[in-house]
Motif scaffolding. Structure first.
Motif, PDB file in Angstrom:
ATOM      1  N   UNK A  18       0.471  -1.630   0.005  1.00 34.17           N
ATOM      2  CA  UNK A  18       0.010   0.064  -0.307  1.00 34.17           C
ATOM      3  C   UNK A  18       1.142   1.068   0.168  1.00 34.17           C
ATOM      4  N   UNK A  19      -0.084   2.191  -0.413  1.00 33.28           N
ATOM      5  CA  UNK A  19       0.879   3.769  -0.542  1.00 33.28           C
ATOM      6  C   UNK A  19       2.430   3.279  -1.166  1.00 33.28           C
ATOM      7  N   UNK A  20       2.224   3.345  -2.029  1.00 34.82           N
ATOM      8  CA  UNK A  20       2.986   3.514  -3.084  1.00 34.82           C
ATOM      9  C   UNK A  20       3.572   2.409  -3.306  1.00 34.82           C
ATOM     10  N   UNK A  21       4.268   1.460  -2.254  1.00 32.48           N
ATOM     11  CA  UNK A  21       4.642   0.356  -1.990  1.00 32.48           C
ATOM     12  C   UNK A  21       5.853   0.788  -1.030  1.00 32.48           C
ATOM     13  N   UNK A  22       4.646   1.857  -0.022  1.00 30.38           N
ATOM     14  CA  UNK A  22       5.612   2.597   1.014  1.00 30.38           C
ATOM     15  C   UNK A  22       5.274   1.379   1.974  1.00 30.38           C
ATOM     16  N   UNK A  23       4.262   0.404   2.354  1.00 31.98           N
ATOM     17  CA  UNK A  23       4.190   0.695   3.383  1.00 31.98           C
ATOM     18  C   UNK A  23       3.335  -1.131   2.845  1.00 31.98           C
ATOM     19  N   UNK A  24       3.732  -2.263   3.861  1.00 32.59           N
ATOM     20  CA  UNK A  24       3.117  -3.677   4.072  1.00 32.59           C
ATOM     21  C   UNK A  24       2.993  -3.507   4.609  1.00 32.59           C
ATOM     22  N   UNK A  25       1.605  -4.504   4.240  1.00 31.32           N
ATOM     23  CA  UNK A  25       0.308  -4.859   4.753  1.00 31.32           C
ATOM     24  C   UNK A  25       0.171  -5.983   5.145  1.00 31.32           C
ATOM     25  N   UNK A  26       0.008  -6.818   6.586  1.00 30.78           N
ATOM     26  CA  UNK A  26       0.140  -8.821   6.693  1.00 30.78           C
ATOM     27  C   UNK A  26      -1.308  -8.662   7.011  1.00 30.78           C
ATOM     28  N   UNK A  27      -1.691  -9.198   6.642  1.00 21.85           N
ATOM     29  CA  UNK A  27      -3.274  -9.911   7.221  1.00 21.85           C
ATOM     30  C   UNK A  27      -2.873 -11.157   7.855  1.00 21.85           C
TER      31      UNK A  27
END
Length: 621
Positions: free
Chosen positions: A171-180
């Motif tokens: 997310x956030x233009x590849x600046x945020x990595x989210x793990x669900x």
């Protein structure tokens, strides 16, 4: 700045000059500059000035809340700040500029915090960003902004393994990595790498997955006889590792009455040579900072002779070649030893064709006729023994040996389905018939015997899937087949009427009235047949048989009715069998050698609504 020989401030103006004629690199002077003016009455501070090309972070610092507020950036016109791979918002609400451009200069960068539960928005004082134009900024390698970078490509990976593809979102233009749906295997070191043509930089994020305790080995009830040994085990996992605490009857074991037969070994309690009177309820509490588990286990010290828990002398009927189980529930302390015998003779049954389970159940892998007989289960311990008997009968299976076959019958002919059943002569077998999975209601045209079902004068309504079910008290068998009725097409008593609506004269048509006229019962008289909504112009009419119809349509709106349409061409429906049986049947004699019989025949009179009129008939015998 006064200590730098390249930096001078003009007299009487406060203007700051940076001189690169004697050398130096311009990028070394990129950053935020601020002017302070003071006299005896106080100090004044100018807005910050940022030399172009340097990264910038605008702090939001939203007020705390539960749940945390949703943050967003807007300008004074309430238009969201446009974000891209160079300008983006962090998870903490701060606004990050990878490198500042002239177009970023605005006076109204405002951070807003929305609180969901209270439905309120708090706005921070706006930022004033001035961008100073100067010489062209040289390219330089990326740097991290908590952690972001300059205008560069970014890549994520996990040390010692792959990213969980099904659970990862960028997310956030590849600046945020989210793990669900985070789980324990997602713990580890995650690396963000930013690169451009000038170089590469990495940032390592250590992820720990913490959670409440969960059971690995939950303690269960335990029944012991005097002088027997046993153990209770309580194992749980979580992050941090759970603390295990034992209690007895709700009191910590450490402060309870000492028990010489009990030994504590961390998550396990060992019982040795227990004695009568030491029964108790033990609790295991596994807890960490995220939650806890609690389990109760009853330790019962009993001295009891064996006893049978099931019914006495039970009769079991099974089908030949089926897997079969004979149950023998029992109880005792010490735990009794159980053995099976057939017809009261021979040694215990176990192995080969038989298998005895720990709960006392005897299994036959395939029941055979020679397995019939009386089976005795015997439970014994040092305090005594007890037995119970089970009578086993092995029956032949219920089978349909000549089943139903698909048939195609001509309308008016006879259809016959065969269903011949073989079964054990000692079992009562019932045969049931179904049509389309529903019980078949036998009409006067249907006849059934022990081996078949016959349908005379078949009609289209007889079509469907017929099923024969032969059922005994312990098994069943079924056979199915489809009946298809053949014949020439019948003329229908259904017609579709279509018309073109006329001008509604500015008042929408709400209803159409369909009328009919027939030339047999009341020729020349128009009667109402049915009405339909004003948005239809094609309908299906349900008609009476053997009638020669005319149709016309009347449109109705809020003002009134239109004149009737021109009549349609004649439409004659086909004949049909009577749908009512004679009624009012009476019989009496007028002489000693005669009988007078009368009845009423109902004949259609209203061809639209199918209302019947009785007509009398009389026969003299």
């Amino acid at each position: 700045m006064g200590k730098d020989p390249r930096v001078n401030m003009r007299k009487r103006s406060g203007t700051l000059e940076i001189n690169f004629r004697s050398g130096g690199r311009p990028e070394e002077y990129e950053g935020e500059y601020q002017c302070f003016a003071s006299n005896v009455l106080g100090i004044a501070v100018s807005n910050k000035i940022l030399l172009r090309g340097q990264p910038l972070v605008m702090a939001c610092n939203p007020p705390p809340g539960l749940p945390p507020p949703y943050t967003f950036w807007m300008n004074s016109a309430m238009i969201p700040i446009q974000q891209d791979k160079r300008v983006s918002m962090g998870l903490n609400g701060d606004l990050y500029f990878s490198n500042v451009l002239t177009k970023d200069g605005h006076t109204d960068y405002s951070c807003n915090a929305r609180f969901m539960f209270t439905h309120t928005i708090q706005q921070k004082n706006p930022f004033n960003l001035k961008v100073q134009n100067g010489r062209r900024v040289s390219d330089y390698p990326p740097t991290l902004l908590s952690p972001s970078g300059t205008d560069s490509s970014k890549m994520w990976f996990k040390k010692g393994g792959d990213l969980p593809a099904q659970k990862v979102k960028f997310e956030n233009f590849n600046k945020t990595l989210r793990i669900v749906s985070v789980s324990e295997e997602d713990a580890g070191e995650y690396v963000c790498m930013a690169s451009n043509q000038m170089g590469t930089i990495r940032h390592v994020i250590h992820v720990q997955v913490k959670g409440a305790p969960y059971w690995l080995d939950k303690p269960t009830n335990l029944v012991l006889a005097p002088d027997e040994n046993g153990r209770l085990v309580c194992r749980a996992s979580g992050n941090p590792k759970p603390h295990i605490q034992w209690l007895v009857n709700g009191e910590p074991v450490e402060s309870s009455v000492p028990n010489p037969s009990r030994e504590m070994m961390g998550d396990t309690i060992i019982f040795r040579s227990v004695q009568t009177g030491s029964s108790a309820v033990y609790q295991c509490n596994a807890s960490n900072q995220h939650g806890y588990l609690l389990a109760n286990a009853f330790i019962s010290v009993l001295d009891m002779a064996p006893r049978m828990l099931g019914p006495k002398n039970q009769l079991i009927k099974v089908i030949e070649n089926n897997r079969t189980f004979l149950d023998c529930p029992f109880f005792g302390s010490p735990l009794p030893e159980l053995r099976w015998f057939k017809n009261g003779q021979g040694s215990g049954l176990d192995g080969g064709h038989y298998r005895v389970y720990i709960n006392g159940t005897l299994e036959f892998k395939r029941a055979r006729p020679e397995d019939e007989g009386t089976y005795t289960c015997v439970a014994s311990n040092i305090l005594g023994k007890v037995d119970n008997q089970v009578i086993l009968e092995v029956k032949e299976p219920t089978r349909i040996v000549r089943g139903l076959e698909h048939q195609a019958a001509i309308r008016g002919s006879v259809a016959r389905f065969n269903c011949k059943v073989n079964s054990d002569p000692t079992l009562l077998v019932t045969v049931s018939w179904f049509k389309d999975d529903k019980p078949l209601a036998l009409e006067w045209r249907m006849k059934r015997d022990e081996e078949s079902l016959s349908i005379t004068k078949v009609t289209e309504g007889d079509e469907g899937v017929y099923t024969c079910m032969a059922k005994s008290e312990i098994d069943e068998d079924v056979s199915s087949a489809r009946l298809t009725v053949l014949g020439a097409p019948l003329q229908t008593s259904v017609a579709r009427l279509t018309w073109i609506p006329g001008n509604d004269h500015n008042s929408p048509i709400t209803q159409f009235q369909v009328q009919f006229e027939e030339d047999n019962w009341e020729p020349g008289t128009w009667q109402n047949l049915s009405s339909y909504p004003g948005d239809l112009n094609s309908v299906v009419l349900q008609l009476s048989p053997f009638i020669n119809y005319h149709f016309r349509v009347i449109a109705i709106n809020a003002v009134g009715q239109s004149v009737p349409s021109r009549p349609s061409p004649r439409f004659k429906t086909s004949g049909a069998a009577p749908d009512n049986i004679p009624s009012g049947l009476r019989g009496w004699g007028t002489k000693k050698n005669n009988m007078e019989i009368s009845w009423e025949v109902r004949q259609a009179a209203d061809t639209g609504n199918k209302r019947d009129t009785p007509l009398s008939d009389r026969v003299l015998c």
